[in-house]
Design a protein around this motif. Structure first.
Motif, PDB file in Angstrom:
ATOM      1  N   ARG A  59       7.001  10.282 -23.822  1.00 14.62           N
ATOM      2  CA  ARG A  59       8.212  10.652 -22.836  1.00 14.62           C
ATOM      3  C   ARG A  59       6.600  11.756 -22.309  1.00 14.62           C
ATOM      4  N   ALA A  60       6.323  12.237 -22.704  1.00 19.18           N
ATOM      5  CA  ALA A  60       5.390  13.281 -21.841  1.00 19.18           C
ATOM      6  C   ALA A  60       4.625  12.383 -20.433  1.00 19.18           C
ATOM      7  N   ARG A  61       4.012  11.163 -20.913  1.00 15.29           N
ATOM      8  CA  ARG A  61       3.507  11.001 -19.227  1.00 15.29           C
ATOM      9  C   ARG A  61       4.579  10.856 -18.069  1.00 15.29           C
ATOM     10  N   SER A  62       5.940  10.829 -18.842  1.00  8.64           N
ATOM     11  CA  SER A  62       6.570  10.463 -17.306  1.00  8.64           C
ATOM     12  C   SER A  62       6.942  12.032 -16.862  1.00  8.64           C
ATOM     13  N   ALA A  63       7.247  12.881 -17.497  1.00  3.28           N
ATOM     14  CA  ALA A  63       7.176  14.187 -17.337  1.00  3.28           C
ATOM     15  C   ALA A  63       6.205  15.341 -16.168  1.00  3.28           C
ATOM     16  N   LEU A  64       4.103  14.046 -16.944  1.00  6.23           N
ATOM     17  CA  LEU A  64       3.415  14.664 -15.946  1.00  6.23           C
ATOM     18  C   LEU A  64       3.255  13.967 -14.186  1.00  6.23           C
ATOM     19  N   ILE A  65       3.929  13.231 -14.464  1.00  4.53           N
ATOM     20  CA  ILE A  65       3.658  12.614 -13.335  1.00  4.53           C
ATOM     21  C   ILE A  65       4.753  12.584 -12.441  1.00  4.53           C
ATOM     22  N   ARG A  66       6.073  12.937 -12.777  1.00  4.46           N
ATOM     23  CA  ARG A  66       7.465  14.337 -12.297  1.00  4.46           C
ATOM     24  C   ARG A  66       6.422  15.150 -11.206  1.00  4.46           C
ATOM     25  N   GLY A  67       6.076  16.236 -12.594  1.00  4.11           N
ATOM     26  CA  GLY A  67       4.928  17.527 -11.832  1.00  4.11           C
ATOM     27  C   GLY A  67       3.386  17.739 -11.246  1.00  4.11           C
ATOM     28  N   SER A  68       3.154  16.428 -11.338  1.00  5.21           N
ATOM     29  CA  SER A  68       1.777  16.389 -11.058  1.00  5.21           C
ATOM     30  C   SER A  68       1.410  16.228  -9.969  1.00  5.21           C
ATOM     31  N   ASN A  69       0.010  15.932  -9.580  1.00  4.25           N
ATOM     32  CA  ASN A  69      -0.002  15.090  -8.167  1.00  4.25           C
ATOM     33  C   ASN A  69      -0.777  13.742  -8.591  1.00  4.25           C
ATOM     34  N   TRP A  70      -0.466  13.302 -10.165  1.00  2.59           N
ATOM     35  CA  TRP A  70      -0.986  11.941 -10.443  1.00  2.59           C
ATOM     36  C   TRP A  70      -0.418  10.871  -9.407  1.00  2.59           C
ATOM     37  N   ARG A  71      -1.379   9.575  -9.518  1.00  2.00           N
ATOM     38  CA  ARG A  71      -1.439   8.686  -8.392  1.00  2.00           C
ATOM     39  C   ARG A  71      -1.693   7.323  -9.561  1.00  2.00           C
ATOM     40  N   ASP A  72      -1.408   6.397  -9.471  1.00  2.00           N
ATOM     41  CA  ASP A  72      -1.255   5.123  -9.890  1.00  2.00           C
ATOM     42  C   ASP A  72      -2.118   4.415  -8.627  1.00  2.00           C
ATOM     43  N   TRP A  73      -3.480   4.081  -8.804  1.00  2.00           N
ATOM     44  CA  TRP A  73      -4.290   3.881  -8.359  1.00  2.00           C
ATOM     45  C   TRP A  73      -4.294   2.531  -8.791  1.00  2.00           C
ATOM     46  N   THR A  74      -4.050   1.239  -9.318  1.00  2.00           N
ATOM     47  CA  THR A  74      -3.625   0.178 -10.247  1.00  2.00           C
ATOM     48  C   THR A  74      -3.123  -0.370  -8.895  1.00  2.00           C
ATOM     49  N   ASN A  75      -2.363   0.083  -9.066  1.00  2.00           N
ATOM     50  CA  ASN A  75      -0.521   0.423  -8.105  1.00  2.00           C
ATOM     51  C   ASN A  75      -0.969   0.394  -6.906  1.00  2.00           C
ATOM     52  N   LEU A  76      -1.798  -0.162  -6.201  1.00  2.00           N
ATOM     53  CA  LEU A  76      -2.444   0.384  -3.907  1.00  2.00           C
ATOM     54  C   LEU A  76      -1.875  -0.138  -3.147  1.00  2.00           C
ATOM     55  N   GLY A  77      -1.585  -1.442  -3.725  1.00  2.00           N
ATOM     56  CA  GLY A  77      -1.147  -2.168  -3.147  1.00  2.00           C
ATOM     57  C   GLY A  77      -2.160  -3.686  -2.402  1.00  2.00           C
ATOM     58  N   ASP A  78      -1.740  -4.219  -2.008  1.00  2.00           N
ATOM     59  CA  ASP A  78      -2.609  -5.345  -1.157  1.00  2.00           C
ATOM     60  C   ASP A  78      -3.348  -4.749   0.073  1.00  2.00           C
ATOM     61  N   GLY A  79      -1.968  -4.111   0.916  1.00  2.00           N
ATOM     62  CA  GLY A  79      -2.576  -3.869   2.149  1.00  2.00           C
ATOM     63  C   GLY A  79      -4.022  -2.706   2.256  1.00  2.00           C
ATOM     64  N   PRO A  80      -3.514  -1.222   1.649  1.00  2.09           N
ATOM     65  CA  PRO A  80      -4.888  -0.672   1.339  1.00  2.09           C
ATOM     66  C   PRO A  80      -5.881  -1.555   0.553  1.00  2.09           C
ATOM     67  N   ALA A  81      -5.569  -1.905  -0.540  1.00  2.00           N
ATOM     68  CA  ALA A  81      -6.690  -2.101  -1.517  1.00  2.00           C
ATOM     69  C   ALA A  81      -7.042  -2.824  -0.638  1.00  2.00           C
ATOM     70  N   GLY A  82      -6.688  -4.045   0.046  1.00  2.00           N
ATOM     71  CA  GLY A  82      -7.665  -4.978   0.477  1.00  2.00           C
ATOM     72  C   GLY A  82      -8.333  -5.023   1.698  1.00  2.00           C
ATOM     73  N   LEU A  83      -7.576  -3.682   2.404  1.00  2.00           N
ATOM     74  CA  LEU A  83      -8.695  -3.265   3.984  1.00  2.00           C
ATOM     75  C   LEU A  83      -9.811  -1.972   2.888  1.00  2.00           C
ATOM     76  N   ILE A  84      -9.972  -1.641   2.066  1.00  2.00           N
ATOM     77  CA  ILE A  84     -10.879  -0.967   1.468  1.00  2.00           C
ATOM     78  C   ILE A  84     -12.026  -2.421   1.031  1.00  2.00           C
ATOM     79  N   ALA A  85     -11.773  -3.299   0.451  1.00  2.00           N
ATOM     80  CA  ALA A  85     -12.464  -4.374  -0.304  1.00  2.00           C
ATOM     81  C   ALA A  85     -13.293  -4.643   1.338  1.00  2.00           C
ATOM     82  N   GLU A  86     -12.908  -5.261   2.309  1.00  4.12           N
ATOM     83  CA  GLU A  86     -12.895  -5.863   3.286  1.00  4.12           C
ATOM     84  C   GLU A  86     -13.929  -5.199   3.776  1.00  4.12           C
ATOM     85  N   ARG A  87     -13.929  -3.453   3.968  1.00  5.77           N
ATOM     86  CA  ARG A  87     -14.667  -2.843   4.462  1.00  5.77           C
ATOM     87  C   ARG A  87     -15.963  -2.896   3.884  1.00  5.77           C
TER      88      ARG A  87
END
Length: 437
Positions: A59-87
Protein backbone atom coordinates in the motif's frame (compact mmCIF):
# COMPACT_ATOMS: atom_id res chain seq x y z
CA UNK A 1 53.71 -6.51 -10.13
CA UNK A 2 50.28 -5.36 -9.06
CA UNK A 3 47.98 -3.34 -11.32
CA UNK A 4 46.71 -1.40 -8.31
CA UNK A 5 49.95 0.57 -8.52
CA UNK A 6 49.39 1.83 -12.04
CA UNK A 7 49.53 5.59 -12.00
CA UNK A 8 49.28 8.23 -14.64
CA UNK A 9 51.35 10.77 -12.76
CA UNK A 10 50.27 13.69 -14.96
CA UNK A 11 46.58 13.08 -14.41
CA UNK A 12 44.88 15.51 -11.98
CA UNK A 13 43.57 14.28 -8.66
CA UNK A 14 40.16 15.18 -7.31
CA UNK A 15 38.79 15.09 -3.80
CA UNK A 16 35.13 14.68 -3.03
CA UNK A 17 33.81 16.20 0.15
CA UNK A 18 30.67 14.71 1.69
CA UNK A 19 28.67 16.75 4.20
CA UNK A 20 26.12 15.22 6.48
CA UNK A 21 22.75 16.95 6.27
CA UNK A 22 20.56 15.40 8.93
CA UNK A 23 17.59 17.69 8.33
CA UNK A 24 17.11 16.29 4.81
CA UNK A 25 16.67 12.68 6.00
CA UNK A 26 13.22 11.89 7.46
CA UNK A 27 13.10 9.39 10.30
CA UNK A 28 10.78 6.43 9.76
CA UNK A 29 10.13 5.72 13.37
CA UNK A 30 6.47 6.27 14.24
CA UNK A 31 3.18 5.09 12.88
CA UNK A 32 1.87 8.64 12.76
CA UNK A 33 4.67 9.90 10.53
CA UNK A 34 4.29 6.95 8.18
CA UNK A 35 0.49 7.42 7.98
CA UNK A 36 0.91 11.09 7.18
CA UNK A 37 3.24 10.18 4.37
CA UNK A 38 0.76 7.70 2.92
CA UNK A 39 -2.03 10.27 3.13
CA UNK A 40 -0.02 12.52 0.84
CA UNK A 41 0.97 15.46 3.04
CA UNK A 42 2.65 18.00 0.79
CA UNK A 43 5.56 18.67 3.11
CA UNK A 44 6.37 15.02 3.68
CA UNK A 45 5.93 14.14 0.04
CA UNK A 46 8.34 16.93 -0.87
CA UNK A 47 10.90 15.59 1.55
CA UNK A 48 10.43 11.99 0.47
CA UNK A 49 11.28 12.89 -3.13
CA UNK A 50 14.73 13.97 -1.99
CA UNK A 51 15.86 10.45 -1.00
CA UNK A 52 15.44 6.98 -2.45
CA UNK A 53 12.04 5.64 -1.27
CA UNK A 54 11.97 2.80 1.21
CA UNK A 55 9.23 0.34 0.37
CA UNK A 56 7.71 -1.10 3.53
CA UNK A 57 4.37 -2.38 2.28
CA UNK A 58 2.44 -2.77 -0.94
CA UNK A 59 0.00 0.00 0.00
CA UNK A 60 2.82 2.41 0.87
CA UNK A 61 4.60 1.67 -2.43
CA UNK A 62 1.50 2.53 -4.47
CA UNK A 63 1.06 5.81 -2.65
CA UNK A 64 4.68 6.78 -3.14
CA UNK A 65 4.55 5.95 -6.84
CA UNK A 66 1.61 8.28 -7.30
CA UNK A 67 3.21 11.08 -5.31
CA UNK A 68 6.86 11.12 -6.44
CA UNK A 69 9.16 10.98 -9.47
CA UNK A 70 9.72 7.22 -9.10
CA UNK A 71 10.23 5.34 -12.35
CA UNK A 72 10.10 1.62 -13.01
CA UNK A 73 13.24 1.42 -15.09
CA UNK A 74 12.89 -2.32 -15.59
CA UNK A 75 9.85 -1.57 -17.79
CA UNK A 76 11.79 0.83 -19.96
CA UNK A 77 10.41 -0.83 -23.07
CA UNK A 78 12.02 -2.60 -25.98
CA UNK A 79 12.50 0.60 -28.00
CA UNK A 80 14.43 2.78 -25.53
CA UNK A 81 16.27 -0.15 -23.94
CA UNK A 82 17.22 -1.54 -27.32
CA UNK A 83 18.50 1.87 -28.47
CA UNK A 84 20.63 2.24 -25.32
CA UNK A 85 22.01 -1.27 -25.78
CA UNK A 86 22.80 -0.59 -29.43
CA UNK A 87 24.77 2.55 -28.60
CA UNK A 88 26.63 0.86 -25.75
CA UNK A 89 27.61 -2.03 -27.99
CA UNK A 90 28.91 0.34 -30.66
CA UNK A 91 31.05 2.07 -28.02
CA UNK A 92 32.25 -0.60 -25.61
CA UNK A 93 31.20 -4.24 -25.26
CA UNK A 94 32.13 -4.16 -21.54
CA UNK A 95 29.42 -1.55 -20.89
CA UNK A 96 27.03 -3.58 -23.04
CA UNK A 97 27.64 -6.69 -20.92
CA UNK A 98 27.07 -4.66 -17.74
CA UNK A 99 23.80 -3.27 -19.15
CA UNK A 100 22.56 -6.78 -19.93
CA UNK A 101 23.38 -7.89 -16.39
CA UNK A 102 21.13 -5.31 -14.69
CA UNK A 103 17.82 -7.16 -14.99
CA UNK A 104 15.97 -9.71 -17.10
CA UNK A 105 13.76 -7.22 -19.03
CA UNK A 106 16.84 -5.31 -20.19
CA UNK A 107 18.59 -8.55 -21.07
CA UNK A 108 15.65 -9.57 -23.26
CA UNK A 109 15.99 -6.30 -25.20
CA UNK A 110 19.62 -7.05 -26.11
CA UNK A 111 21.25 -9.46 -28.48
CA UNK A 112 22.86 -12.36 -26.62
CA UNK A 113 26.56 -12.56 -27.63
CA UNK A 114 26.47 -16.32 -27.09
CA UNK A 115 23.90 -16.62 -29.87
CA UNK A 116 26.61 -15.54 -32.30
CA UNK A 117 30.06 -16.87 -33.08
CA UNK A 118 33.13 -15.72 -31.22
CA UNK A 119 34.47 -14.13 -34.42
CA UNK A 120 31.54 -11.69 -34.59
CA UNK A 121 33.35 -8.35 -34.42
CA UNK A 122 30.43 -6.53 -32.78
CA UNK A 123 31.27 -8.19 -29.47
CA UNK A 124 35.05 -7.85 -29.48
CA UNK A 125 36.66 -5.75 -26.70
CA UNK A 126 38.84 -3.88 -29.17
CA UNK A 127 39.80 -1.07 -26.80
CA UNK A 128 40.77 -3.35 -23.90
CA UNK A 129 44.18 -4.85 -23.22
CA UNK A 130 45.08 -7.39 -20.55
CA UNK A 131 48.05 -6.26 -18.49
CA UNK A 132 50.75 -8.70 -17.44
CA UNK A 133 50.03 -8.18 -13.75
CA UNK A 134 47.61 -10.45 -11.94
CA UNK A 135 45.10 -9.60 -9.24
CA UNK A 136 44.54 -11.41 -5.97
CA UNK A 137 44.68 -14.77 -7.77
CA UNK A 138 46.26 -15.91 -11.06
CA UNK A 139 42.75 -16.27 -12.49
CA UNK A 140 41.93 -12.60 -11.89
CA UNK A 141 43.43 -10.26 -14.46
CA UNK A 142 43.59 -6.51 -14.86
CA UNK A 143 42.29 -4.92 -18.08
CA UNK A 144 42.87 -1.38 -19.28
CA UNK A 145 40.72 0.51 -21.78
CA UNK A 146 43.17 2.45 -23.95
CA UNK A 147 40.39 4.70 -25.31
CA UNK A 148 39.04 5.90 -21.96
CA UNK A 149 41.70 5.07 -19.37
CA UNK A 150 39.27 2.98 -17.31
CA UNK A 151 40.50 -0.28 -15.79
CA UNK A 152 38.80 -3.25 -14.20
CA UNK A 153 39.51 -6.69 -12.83
CA UNK A 154 37.97 -9.70 -14.52
CA UNK A 155 37.83 -13.21 -13.07
CA UNK A 156 38.76 -15.72 -15.75
CA UNK A 157 38.55 -19.33 -14.52
CA UNK A 158 39.09 -20.32 -18.16
CA UNK A 159 42.81 -19.56 -17.65
CA UNK A 160 43.22 -22.54 -15.34
CA UNK A 161 45.66 -25.12 -16.79
CA UNK A 162 46.29 -22.88 -19.82
CA UNK A 163 49.17 -20.73 -20.99
CA UNK A 164 48.20 -17.27 -22.19
CA UNK A 165 50.01 -16.83 -25.48
CA UNK A 166 48.99 -13.31 -26.12
CA UNK A 167 46.24 -10.98 -27.25
CA UNK A 168 44.75 -10.25 -30.64
CA UNK A 169 44.00 -6.86 -32.16
CA UNK A 170 40.35 -7.58 -31.45
CA UNK A 171 40.97 -7.93 -27.70
CA UNK A 172 40.54 -11.71 -27.68
CA UNK A 173 42.98 -13.99 -25.85
CA UNK A 174 44.85 -16.94 -27.35
CA UNK A 175 45.18 -19.81 -24.85
CA UNK A 176 46.97 -23.15 -25.16
CA UNK A 177 45.98 -26.11 -22.98
CA UNK A 178 49.11 -27.28 -21.16
CA UNK A 179 48.01 -30.93 -21.25
CA UNK A 180 46.40 -31.38 -24.67
CA UNK A 181 47.93 -28.39 -26.57
CA UNK A 182 44.45 -27.49 -27.80
CA UNK A 183 44.26 -23.83 -28.83
CA UNK A 184 41.37 -21.84 -27.39
CA UNK A 185 40.16 -18.37 -28.20
CA UNK A 186 38.53 -16.46 -25.33
CA UNK A 187 36.52 -13.25 -25.19
CA UNK A 188 37.29 -12.05 -21.64
CA UNK A 189 34.13 -9.93 -21.31
CA UNK A 190 31.39 -12.01 -22.93
CA UNK A 191 33.12 -15.24 -21.77
CA UNK A 192 32.64 -16.80 -25.16
CA UNK A 193 35.25 -19.37 -26.10
CA UNK A 194 36.13 -21.36 -29.20
CA UNK A 195 38.08 -24.59 -29.27
CA UNK A 196 40.50 -25.16 -32.13
CA UNK A 197 42.53 -28.28 -33.03
CA UNK A 198 45.71 -29.05 -31.04
CA UNK A 199 48.66 -26.97 -32.20
CA UNK A 200 50.85 -30.10 -32.06
CA UNK A 201 49.24 -31.20 -35.34
CA UNK A 202 51.33 -28.46 -36.97
CA UNK A 203 54.61 -29.83 -35.60
CA UNK A 204 57.04 -31.98 -37.50
CA UNK A 205 58.37 -35.23 -36.05
CA UNK A 206 61.52 -33.59 -34.70
CA UNK A 207 59.60 -30.96 -32.76
CA UNK A 208 57.09 -33.50 -31.47
CA UNK A 209 59.96 -35.37 -29.86
CA UNK A 210 61.10 -32.31 -27.91
CA UNK A 211 58.40 -32.64 -25.27
CA UNK A 212 60.07 -30.39 -22.70
CA UNK A 213 60.17 -27.56 -25.27
CA UNK A 214 56.69 -27.92 -26.70
CA UNK A 215 55.15 -24.88 -25.01
CA UNK A 216 58.10 -22.74 -26.13
CA UNK A 217 57.83 -24.01 -29.69
CA UNK A 218 54.11 -23.18 -29.69
CA UNK A 219 54.71 -19.53 -28.80
CA UNK A 220 52.34 -17.25 -30.66
CA UNK A 221 53.73 -14.01 -32.09
CA UNK A 222 50.59 -12.84 -33.87
CA UNK A 223 46.94 -13.80 -34.08
CA UNK A 224 43.69 -12.30 -35.31
CA UNK A 225 40.97 -12.31 -37.94
CA UNK A 226 41.80 -13.15 -41.53
CA UNK A 227 38.15 -12.60 -42.53
CA UNK A 228 34.77 -12.68 -40.82
CA UNK A 229 34.89 -16.48 -40.47
CA UNK A 230 38.61 -17.28 -40.36
CA UNK A 231 41.17 -16.95 -37.58
CA UNK A 232 44.92 -16.78 -38.26
CA UNK A 233 47.79 -17.65 -35.90
CA UNK A 234 51.52 -17.27 -36.44
CA UNK A 235 53.69 -19.67 -34.42
CA UNK A 236 57.03 -17.93 -34.84
CA UNK A 237 59.25 -20.60 -33.24
CA UNK A 238 57.91 -23.12 -35.76
CA UNK A 239 57.83 -20.46 -38.50
CA UNK A 240 54.30 -21.49 -39.36
CA UNK A 241 51.31 -19.37 -40.31
CA UNK A 242 48.03 -21.29 -40.18
CA UNK A 243 44.31 -20.47 -40.28
CA UNK A 244 41.27 -22.20 -38.85
CA UNK A 245 37.50 -21.73 -38.68
CA UNK A 246 35.30 -22.57 -35.68
CA UNK A 247 34.34 -26.22 -36.05
CA UNK A 248 37.32 -27.20 -38.23
CA UNK A 249 39.01 -30.48 -37.29
CA UNK A 250 42.43 -29.43 -38.58
CA UNK A 251 44.52 -26.32 -39.28
CA UNK A 252 45.21 -25.05 -42.79
CA UNK A 253 48.84 -24.05 -43.30
CA UNK A 254 49.24 -20.78 -45.21
CA UNK A 255 53.03 -20.55 -45.07
CA UNK A 256 55.81 -22.55 -43.45
CA UNK A 257 59.51 -21.82 -43.12
CA UNK A 258 59.53 -18.01 -43.30
CA UNK A 259 60.02 -15.55 -40.45
CA UNK A 260 56.78 -13.60 -40.71
CA UNK A 261 56.53 -11.31 -37.74
CA UNK A 262 55.35 -8.72 -37.03
CA UNK A 263 51.93 -10.21 -37.72
CA UNK A 264 48.61 -8.69 -36.72
CA UNK A 265 44.98 -8.24 -37.64
CA UNK A 266 43.80 -4.88 -38.93
CA UNK A 267 40.23 -4.05 -39.96
CA UNK A 268 39.33 -7.74 -40.10
CA UNK A 269 42.29 -8.91 -42.23
CA UNK A 270 45.62 -10.46 -41.26
CA UNK A 271 48.89 -8.73 -42.21
CA UNK A 272 52.52 -9.67 -41.74
CA UNK A 273 56.00 -8.82 -42.99
CA UNK A 274 56.52 -12.04 -44.87
CA UNK A 275 59.58 -10.90 -46.81
CA UNK A 276 62.35 -8.38 -46.30
CA UNK A 277 60.75 -5.96 -48.73
CA UNK A 278 56.95 -6.16 -48.42
CA UNK A 279 53.95 -6.32 -46.14
CA UNK A 280 51.73 -9.28 -47.02
CA UNK A 281 48.07 -10.06 -46.35
CA UNK A 282 46.30 -13.40 -45.96
CA UNK A 283 43.85 -13.76 -48.85
CA UNK A 284 40.86 -16.06 -48.40
CA UNK A 285 38.23 -17.08 -50.94
CA UNK A 286 35.75 -19.89 -51.44
CA UNK A 287 37.41 -21.32 -54.54
CA UNK A 288 41.09 -21.11 -53.50
CA UNK A 289 43.10 -22.12 -50.43
CA UNK A 290 44.31 -19.31 -48.12
CA UNK A 291 47.49 -17.67 -49.39
CA UNK A 292 49.75 -14.67 -48.87
CA UNK A 293 49.37 -11.73 -51.24
CA UNK A 294 51.18 -8.40 -51.57
CA UNK A 295 49.69 -5.61 -49.47
CA UNK A 296 52.39 -2.92 -49.81
CA UNK A 297 56.04 -2.62 -50.78
CA UNK A 298 58.52 -1.42 -48.17
CA UNK A 299 60.53 1.70 -48.98
CA UNK A 300 63.76 -0.15 -48.25
CA UNK A 301 64.65 -3.79 -47.63
CA UNK A 302 65.54 -4.40 -44.02
CA UNK A 303 68.11 -6.84 -42.72
CA UNK A 304 67.03 -8.97 -39.79
CA UNK A 305 70.60 -10.11 -39.09
CA UNK A 306 71.60 -6.46 -38.68
CA UNK A 307 69.02 -6.04 -35.88
CA UNK A 308 66.77 -3.90 -38.07
CA UNK A 309 63.11 -4.31 -37.13
CA UNK A 310 59.79 -3.20 -38.56
CA UNK A 311 56.58 -2.83 -36.59
CA UNK A 312 53.00 -2.75 -37.81
CA UNK A 313 50.61 -0.71 -35.67
CA UNK A 314 46.96 0.31 -35.77
CA UNK A 315 47.31 4.02 -35.14
CA UNK A 316 43.75 5.15 -34.44
CA UNK A 317 42.31 3.39 -37.50
CA UNK A 318 45.32 3.83 -39.80
CA UNK A 319 47.74 1.00 -40.52
CA UNK A 320 51.24 2.34 -39.99
CA UNK A 321 54.73 0.90 -40.07
CA UNK A 322 57.61 1.94 -37.84
CA UNK A 323 60.99 1.21 -39.42
CA UNK A 324 63.70 0.82 -36.77
CA UNK A 325 67.04 1.01 -38.58
CA UNK A 326 70.11 -0.11 -36.65
CA UNK A 327 73.22 0.67 -38.74
CA UNK A 328 76.56 -0.57 -37.45
CA UNK A 329 78.46 2.71 -37.38
CA UNK A 330 75.76 5.23 -36.45
CA UNK A 331 72.82 5.72 -34.16
CA UNK A 332 69.46 3.99 -34.39
CA UNK A 333 66.96 5.68 -36.69
CA UNK A 334 63.16 5.57 -36.56
CA UNK A 335 61.08 6.23 -39.67
CA UNK A 336 57.27 6.15 -39.73
CA UNK A 337 55.15 5.30 -42.78
CA UNK A 338 51.46 5.09 -43.47
CA UNK A 339 50.54 1.89 -45.29
CA UNK A 340 48.44 2.85 -48.32
CA UNK A 341 46.57 -0.40 -48.94
CA UNK A 342 44.85 0.96 -52.06
CA UNK A 343 48.09 2.05 -53.77
CA UNK A 344 50.07 -0.81 -52.19
CA UNK A 345 52.91 1.42 -51.07
CA UNK A 346 54.35 3.21 -48.07
CA UNK A 347 53.91 6.94 -47.51
CA UNK A 348 56.50 8.59 -45.23
CA UNK A 349 54.94 10.69 -42.46
CA UNK A 350 56.37 12.89 -39.76
CA UNK A 351 55.24 11.95 -36.32
CA UNK A 352 52.29 9.87 -35.19
CA UNK A 353 49.46 12.37 -35.49
CA UNK A 354 49.83 13.42 -31.87
CA UNK A 355 49.67 9.87 -30.53
CA UNK A 356 52.30 7.62 -28.94
CA UNK A 357 53.26 4.11 -29.99
CA UNK A 358 54.64 1.28 -27.86
CA UNK A 359 56.52 -1.31 -29.93
CA UNK A 360 57.98 -4.73 -29.21
CA UNK A 361 59.37 -7.26 -31.65
CA UNK A 362 55.92 -8.89 -31.93
CA UNK A 363 53.28 -6.52 -30.52
CA UNK A 364 52.49 -2.83 -30.81
CA UNK A 365 50.06 -0.43 -29.22
CA UNK A 366 48.95 3.13 -30.02
CA UNK A 367 47.58 5.38 -27.27
CA UNK A 368 46.49 9.00 -26.99
CA UNK A 369 48.12 11.50 -24.58
CA UNK A 370 44.65 13.05 -24.25
CA UNK A 371 43.63 9.88 -22.40
CA UNK A 372 46.98 9.31 -20.64
CA UNK A 373 48.57 12.72 -19.94
CA UNK A 374 51.82 11.19 -18.66
CA UNK A 375 52.49 9.76 -22.15
CA UNK A 376 54.20 12.10 -24.61
CA UNK A 377 52.79 12.82 -28.07
CA UNK A 378 54.60 11.73 -31.26
CA UNK A 379 56.83 9.49 -29.19
CA UNK A 380 57.94 5.86 -29.47
CA UNK A 381 58.25 3.70 -26.36
CA UNK A 382 60.10 0.37 -26.55
CA UNK A 383 59.25 -2.99 -25.09
CA UNK A 384 61.67 -4.93 -22.91
CA UNK A 385 62.97 -7.51 -25.41
CA UNK A 386 66.71 -8.02 -25.44
CA UNK A 387 67.10 -6.46 -28.90
CA UNK A 388 65.36 -3.26 -27.78
CA UNK A 389 68.50 -1.91 -26.16
CA UNK A 390 68.35 1.76 -27.13
CA UNK A 391 67.09 4.57 -24.96
CA UNK A 392 63.35 5.00 -24.61
CA UNK A 393 61.16 6.98 -25.10
CA UNK A 394 62.16 8.52 -28.45
CA UNK A 395 60.69 11.88 -29.47
CA UNK A 396 60.09 11.75 -33.24
CA UNK A 397 59.83 15.52 -33.58
CA UNK A 398 63.31 16.44 -32.34
CA UNK A 399 65.00 13.02 -32.25
CA UNK A 400 65.79 13.13 -28.53
CA UNK A 401 65.65 10.02 -26.38
CA UNK A 402 65.91 9.31 -22.68
CA UNK A 403 67.51 6.57 -20.57
CA UNK A 404 64.96 3.75 -20.30
CA UNK A 405 63.48 2.76 -16.97
CA UNK A 406 63.38 -1.03 -17.06
CA UNK A 407 62.88 -1.86 -13.42
CA UNK A 408 60.11 -0.71 -11.15
CA UNK A 409 60.85 2.18 -8.86
CA UNK A 410 61.67 1.17 -5.30
CA UNK A 411 60.46 4.54 -4.07
CA UNK A 412 56.91 4.32 -5.38
CA UNK A 413 54.48 2.77 -7.83
CA UNK A 414 55.38 2.26 -11.46
CA UNK A 415 54.27 4.65 -14.17
CA UNK A 416 51.83 3.72 -16.90
CA UNK A 417 54.58 3.57 -19.53
CA UNK A 418 56.22 0.70 -17.61
CA UNK A 419 53.08 -1.45 -17.81
CA UNK A 420 52.45 -0.66 -21.47
CA UNK A 421 56.07 -1.47 -22.33
CA UNK A 422 55.64 -4.87 -20.70
CA UNK A 423 52.37 -5.34 -22.58
CA UNK A 424 54.11 -5.14 -25.98
CA UNK A 425 56.95 -7.39 -24.83
CA UNK A 426 56.59 -10.81 -26.49
CA UNK A 427 54.48 -13.35 -24.62
CA UNK A 428 56.76 -16.16 -25.76
CA UNK A 429 59.43 -15.19 -23.23
CA UNK A 430 57.65 -17.17 -20.51
CA UNK A 431 60.56 -17.80 -18.14
CA UNK A 432 61.55 -14.14 -18.19
CA UNK A 433 58.01 -13.00 -17.53
CA UNK A 434 57.65 -15.19 -14.43
CA UNK A 435 60.15 -12.97 -12.67
CA UNK A 436 57.99 -9.89 -13.05
CA UNK A 437 54.41 -11.20 -12.75
Amino acid sequence: MRPNNIQDTAAPSHKIQIRKQENEIPVWGTKRARSALLLGGDDLLLRSSQIPPIWGAKRARSALIRGSNWRDWTNLGDGPAGLIAERLLASDVADYVSFRAVCRPWRLCCTDPHAHGILDRRFHPRQWIMLRATGVSPLRRSFLNVSTGYSRYVDLPELRDHCVFGPTSEGLLVLVDMATYVVRLLNPFTRQAAKFPPATTLMNQRDLGRIHLRMVLLSVSGAGLADDNTFAVHFHMMRTLAVVKPGDVHWTVVDRGKLLFPAMSFAGRFYCCATDHAVMVVETSADRPPRLALAAELIRPFGRIMMDTVHLVDNDGELMLVDRECPINSGIKYNVHRVDLDARKMLPVRGLGGRAVFIGTELSLSVSPLVFPSISADTIYLGFEGCMTSNSPIDLMDGTSYPRQRERSVCGPSGLDYYLSWYVTGYGDTLRMRSVI
